[in-house]
Design a protein around this motif. Structure first.
Motif, mmCIF file in Angstrom:
data_model
loop_
_atom_site.group_PDB
_atom_site.id
_atom_site.type_symbol
_atom_site.label_atom_id
_atom_site.label_comp_id
_atom_site.label_asym_id
_atom_site.label_seq_id
_atom_site.Cartn_x
_atom_site.Cartn_y
_atom_site.Cartn_z
ATOM 1 N N LYS A 11 22.319 39.098 81.884
ATOM 2 C CA LYS A 11 22.838 38.637 80.567
ATOM 3 C C LYS A 11 23.965 37.753 80.498
ATOM 4 O O LYS A 11 24.864 38.178 81.179
ATOM 5 N N ASP A 12 23.911 36.553 79.964
ATOM 6 C CA ASP A 12 25.145 35.713 79.695
ATOM 7 C C ASP A 12 26.020 36.393 78.587
ATOM 8 O O ASP A 12 27.297 36.284 79.024
ATOM 9 N N GLN A 13 25.595 36.793 77.637
ATOM 10 C CA GLN A 13 26.099 37.342 76.502
ATOM 11 C C GLN A 13 26.603 38.752 76.888
ATOM 12 O O GLN A 13 25.989 39.520 77.431
ATOM 13 N N ALA A 14 27.700 39.193 76.236
ATOM 14 C CA ALA A 14 28.219 40.781 76.481
ATOM 15 C C ALA A 14 27.046 41.419 75.574
ATOM 16 O O ALA A 14 26.772 41.377 74.594
ATOM 17 N N ILE A 15 26.749 42.567 76.410
ATOM 18 C CA ILE A 15 26.240 43.801 75.756
ATOM 19 C C ILE A 15 26.884 44.895 75.744
ATOM 20 O O ILE A 15 27.695 45.178 76.587
ATOM 21 N N THR A 16 26.894 45.256 74.577
ATOM 22 C CA THR A 16 27.887 46.420 74.144
ATOM 23 C C THR A 16 27.437 47.707 73.764
ATOM 24 O O THR A 16 28.097 48.763 73.917
ATOM 25 N N SER A 17 26.067 47.913 73.810
ATOM 26 C CA SER A 17 25.367 49.251 73.541
ATOM 27 C C SER A 17 24.071 48.889 74.156
ATOM 28 O O SER A 17 23.186 48.065 74.051
ATOM 29 N N THR A 41 28.142 57.929 83.173
ATOM 30 C CA THR A 41 29.472 57.612 83.389
ATOM 31 C C THR A 41 29.860 56.221 83.602
ATOM 32 O O THR A 41 30.887 55.773 83.302
ATOM 33 N N ASN A 42 29.127 55.806 84.669
ATOM 34 C CA ASN A 42 29.242 54.149 85.156
ATOM 35 C C ASN A 42 29.304 53.331 83.780
ATOM 36 O O ASN A 42 30.008 52.366 83.659
ATOM 37 N N LYS A 43 28.242 53.549 82.954
ATOM 38 C CA LYS A 43 28.055 52.782 81.873
ATOM 39 C C LYS A 43 29.398 52.769 80.628
ATOM 40 O O LYS A 43 29.853 51.681 80.204
ATOM 41 N N HIS A 44 29.649 54.209 80.735
ATOM 42 C CA HIS A 44 31.052 54.516 79.889
ATOM 43 C C HIS A 44 32.279 53.988 80.283
ATOM 44 O O HIS A 44 33.110 53.159 79.672
ATOM 45 N N GLU A 45 32.375 54.007 81.750
ATOM 46 C CA GLU A 45 33.535 53.298 82.295
ATOM 47 C C GLU A 45 33.650 51.749 82.153
ATOM 48 O O GLU A 45 34.541 51.118 82.067
ATOM 49 N N ALA A 46 32.425 51.191 82.090
ATOM 50 C CA ALA A 46 31.949 49.678 82.030
ATOM 51 C C ALA A 46 32.228 49.342 80.589
ATOM 52 O O ALA A 46 32.169 47.981 80.064
ATOM 53 N N GLY A 47 32.489 50.204 79.461
ATOM 54 C CA GLY A 47 32.701 49.942 78.011
ATOM 55 C C GLY A 47 31.197 49.966 77.572
ATOM 56 O O GLY A 47 31.379 49.122 76.327
ATOM 57 N N LEU A 48 30.135 50.308 78.053
ATOM 58 C CA LEU A 48 28.900 50.108 77.336
ATOM 59 C C LEU A 48 28.508 51.390 76.719
ATOM 60 O O LEU A 48 28.660 52.668 77.143
ATOM 61 N N GLY A 49 28.155 51.270 75.355
ATOM 62 C CA GLY A 49 27.826 52.513 74.331
ATOM 63 C C GLY A 49 26.695 52.763 75.063
ATOM 64 O O GLY A 49 25.543 52.018 74.979
ATOM 65 N N ILE A 72 27.676 62.913 76.335
ATOM 66 C CA ILE A 72 26.896 61.857 75.629
ATOM 67 C C ILE A 72 27.812 61.386 74.289
ATOM 68 O O ILE A 72 28.045 60.536 73.872
ATOM 69 N N GLY A 73 27.864 62.505 73.725
ATOM 70 C CA GLY A 73 28.696 62.962 72.351
ATOM 71 C C GLY A 73 27.793 63.031 71.417
ATOM 72 O O GLY A 73 26.773 62.213 71.452
ATOM 73 N N GLN A 74 27.937 63.916 70.678
ATOM 74 C CA GLN A 74 26.880 64.142 69.493
ATOM 75 C C GLN A 74 26.590 62.908 68.501
ATOM 76 O O GLN A 74 25.488 63.037 68.185
ATOM 77 N N GLY A 75 27.595 62.108 68.494
ATOM 78 C CA GLY A 75 27.252 60.961 67.516
ATOM 79 C C GLY A 75 26.771 59.964 68.247
ATOM 80 O O GLY A 75 26.422 58.827 67.362
ATOM 81 N N ASP A 82 15.012 54.057 65.051
ATOM 82 C CA ASP A 82 15.384 53.093 63.735
ATOM 83 C C ASP A 82 16.982 53.533 63.270
ATOM 84 O O ASP A 82 17.737 52.972 63.059
ATOM 85 N N ASP A 83 17.201 54.993 63.237
ATOM 86 C CA ASP A 83 18.438 55.372 62.863
ATOM 87 C C ASP A 83 19.582 54.923 63.754
ATOM 88 O O ASP A 83 20.568 54.782 63.312
ATOM 89 N N ALA A 84 19.217 54.988 65.125
ATOM 90 C CA ALA A 84 20.172 54.576 66.205
ATOM 91 C C ALA A 84 20.531 53.048 66.083
ATOM 92 O O ALA A 84 21.643 52.594 65.898
ATOM 93 N N VAL A 85 19.372 52.191 65.620
ATOM 94 C CA VAL A 85 19.777 50.795 65.614
ATOM 95 C C VAL A 85 20.352 50.788 64.135
ATOM 96 O O VAL A 85 21.480 49.816 64.236
#
Length: 109
Positions: A11-17, A41-49, A72-75, A82-85
């Motif tokens: 991806k060229d654009q930043a993926i945040t989650s 762990t790797n995703k969290h360290e890279a700033g990906l939700g 993961i975090g309950q939230g 659909d709820d997640a999106v």
């Protein structure tokens, strides 16, 4: 997850989650849980939700038993995609919002 990794790297654009629909997974052995934990762990360290949706009871119980619910975090656990999106779009992912669902894990196993 390998296919997701390739898409993420291209991806060229930043993926945040990323939202994972876990509805078809009812069991993970210890090796899979450890691999998933390392990936998280790797995703969290890279700033990906990372948000999970449709976690079935047996898998949720395994995640609880191995401490993944806390990592993961309950939230970040949702009843459906659909709820997640919707929560992601509104920026309303909090540890309290879905905690009742996330903590239904069977602790006696």
């Amino acid at each position: 997850l390998n296919a997701l990794e390739k898409r993420y790297e291209q991806k060229d654009q930043a993926i945040t989650s990323v939202i994972l629909d876990m509805g078809s997974i009812t069991f993970m052995d210890v090796t899979a849980i450890n691999a998933f934990r390392e990936w998280l762990t790797n995703k969290h360290e890279a700033g990906l939700g990372v948000q999970l949706a449709n976690i079935k009871g047996p898998l949720r119980d395994q995640f609880h038993k191995h401490g993944l619910l806390e990592e993961i975090g309950q939230g970040n656990i949702f009843l459906n995609v659909d709820d997640a999106v919707k929560a992601r779009e509104k920026g309303q992912i909090t540890d309290q919002e879905y905690s009742a669902f996330a903590t239904q894990a069977e602790t006696s196993k």
